[in-house]
Write a protein that holds these residues in place. Structure first.
Motif, PDB file in Angstrom:
ATOM      1  N   LYS A 188       0.840  -1.191   0.000  1.00 35.98           N
ATOM      2  CA  LYS A 188       0.000   0.000   0.000  1.00 35.98           C
ATOM      3  C   LYS A 188       0.883   1.251   0.000  1.00 35.98           C
ATOM      4  O   LYS A 188       1.939   1.278   0.622  1.00 35.98           O
ATOM      5  N   GLY A 189       0.427   2.261  -0.714  1.00 31.51           N
ATOM      6  CA  GLY A 189       1.178   3.506  -0.787  1.00 31.51           C
ATOM      7  C   GLY A 189       0.472   4.634  -0.072  1.00 31.51           C
ATOM      8  O   GLY A 189      -0.752   4.608   0.118  1.00 31.51           O
ATOM      9  N   GLY A 190       1.227   5.609   0.346  1.00 25.23           N
ATOM     10  CA  GLY A 190       0.671   6.762   1.028  1.00 25.23           C
ATOM     11  C   GLY A 190       0.268   7.857   0.059  1.00 25.23           C
ATOM     12  O   GLY A 190       0.541   7.800  -1.142  1.00 25.23           O
ATOM     13  N   ILE A 191      -0.371   8.876   0.585  1.00 21.76           N
ATOM     14  CA  ILE A 191      -0.850   9.988  -0.226  1.00 21.76           C
ATOM     15  C   ILE A 191       0.317  10.773  -0.818  1.00 21.76           C
ATOM     16  O   ILE A 191       0.168  11.468  -1.835  1.00 21.76           O
ATOM     17  N   GLU A 192       1.514  10.633  -0.206  1.00 20.33           N
ATOM     18  CA  GLU A 192       2.669  11.386  -0.707  1.00 20.33           C
ATOM     19  C   GLU A 192       3.111  10.916  -2.088  1.00 20.33           C
ATOM     20  O   GLU A 192       3.840  11.621  -2.791  1.00 20.33           O
ATOM     21  N   LEU A 193       2.672   9.714  -2.494  1.00 18.36           N
ATOM     22  CA  LEU A 193       3.041   9.191  -3.812  1.00 18.36           C
ATOM     23  C   LEU A 193       2.196   9.783  -4.935  1.00 18.36           C
ATOM     24  O   LEU A 193       2.508   9.590  -6.104  1.00 18.36           O
ATOM     25  N   LEU A 194       1.137  10.503  -4.557  1.00 17.60           N
ATOM     26  CA  LEU A 194       0.204  11.011  -5.563  1.00 17.60           C
ATOM     27  C   LEU A 194       0.882  11.971  -6.534  1.00 17.60           C
ATOM     28  O   LEU A 194       0.628  11.919  -7.748  1.00 17.60           O
ATOM     29  N   VAL A 195       1.751  12.845  -6.037  1.00 13.09           N
ATOM     30  CA  VAL A 195       2.426  13.821  -6.912  1.00 13.09           C
ATOM     31  C   VAL A 195       3.273  13.095  -7.948  1.00 13.09           C
ATOM     32  O   VAL A 195       3.229  13.409  -9.153  1.00 13.09           O
ATOM     33  N   PHE A 196       4.062  12.111  -7.493  1.00 12.15           N
ATOM     34  CA  PHE A 196       4.893  11.350  -8.430  1.00 12.15           C
ATOM     35  C   PHE A 196       4.032  10.568  -9.419  1.00 12.15           C
ATOM     36  O   PHE A 196       4.381  10.440 -10.592  1.00 12.15           O
ATOM     37  N   ALA A 197       2.892  10.035  -8.938  1.00 15.69           N
ATOM     38  CA  ALA A 197       2.004   9.264  -9.814  1.00 15.69           C
ATOM     39  C   ALA A 197       1.437  10.137 -10.933  1.00 15.69           C
ATOM     40  O   ALA A 197       1.269   9.677 -12.067  1.00 15.69           O
TER      41      ALA A 197
END
Length: 296
Positions: free
Chosen positions: A115-124
């Motif tokens: 599972k990934g955190g919300i901080e990965l959203l920018v990179f995604a």
């Protein structure tokens, strides 16, 4: 005093991470540059100390850009975790049907994406942008890059899962011989997993050429369209490849070649150009002191 010790440990961790990132950028950037030189069939000659320093700086820049590209694809793959698991459940249903029809058992180990955190959203978001941007020039990227996102996410998840198992085995008081062997295999696999994750987009993403070309343009090593004034005797050499120049304002010893691609410029004593000749595209290596480049 205890707070100072904690701060010292944190600073030590940050220092080690920065040192590792620097080394990775140099290695990755150097590999990117060498891969590009191999692709155009030319390696710099007579590189000076200044060129060597410039090479290191560009290697760091290229490595940083490429690591950001890999991080973006990996983050996108992790956030697409529900999709990968649904596809796996569908595959397992088909696999059970196959086993019932054929009567053969298959050895399939289900994968688990972390599972990934919300901080990965920018990179995604950048990962989606990269896929869209590369697909504009090649529609096949829409199949290869999503597979890369899955592969990178899977390898990163395996790395995280193995790290937890390594910590458990290292903190265990009584370790069996089998567990010792297991610990050694896990420790040996960790750098391999990271290495494969880093090269997957470059090898099977279908974007290696455009990624390398784009990095070279950003560094002003490559230019797709330029006007170049070449001095004799290299004008004669160019004519042998079917490249005919125009009259140049630099003098009678020079000829002007328009709509020329600069494939390599900035290292060593030569530049590599490519232009349209009578028999198609032709490449020519010219000493830097025998050529003047005009970019618009």
């Amino acid at each position: 005093m205890e707070d100072l010790n904690k701060l010292d440990k944190k600073l030590d961790i940050v220092n080690k991470m920065l040192s590792l990132a620097f080394k990775l950028c140099v290695v990755l950037g150097g590999a990117v540059l060498l891969f590009y030189c191999w692709g155009i069939g030319y390696f710099p000659q007579d590189v000076s100390v200044g060129d060597g320093l410039l090479f290191i700086l560009l290697a760091i820049a290229f490595g940083g850009v490429y690591m950001f590209f890999v991080m973006s694809l990996t983050s996108l793959g992790i956030l697409l975790r529900p999709l990968w698991h649904r596809l796996q459940r569908l595959f397992l249903l088909l696999l059970k049907g196959y086993e019932k029809v054929t009567g053969k058992e298959t050895n399939y180990t289900p994968f688990v994406i972390e599972k990934g955190g919300i901080e990965l959203l920018v990179f995604a978001v950048f990962g989606l942008f990269f896929i869209w941007w590369f697909s504009l020039s090649d529609i096949k990227v829409l199949s290869t890059l999503p597979m890369c996102t899955w592969g990178c996410a899977l390898l990163w998840s395996s790395y995280q899962q193995n790290s937890r198992e390594i910590d458990q085995l290292e903190n265990k008081e009584n370790v069996t011989e089998e567990e010792t062997k297991r610990l050694a295999r896990l420790n040996n696999f960790q750098p391999v997993a990271l290495g494969i994750m880093l090269v997957i987009p470059l090898l099977i993403g279908g974007v290696s050429g455009r990624l390398l070309d784009g990095a070279m343009r950003l560094a002003n090593v490559r230019a797709d369209t330029a006007t170049i004034h070449i001095k004799e005797p290299y004008v004669k050499y160019a004519s042998e490849y079917g490249l005919q120049g125009l009259q140049s304002n630099f003098g009678s010893d020079y000829s002007k070649f328009e709509k020329t691609s600069i494939l390599f410029n900035g290292f060593g004593k030569n530049i590599v150009i490519e232009a349209e000749g009578k028999d198609g595209r032709a490449r020519l290596v010219v000493p830097s002191d025998h050529a003047y480049i005009v970019q618009r």
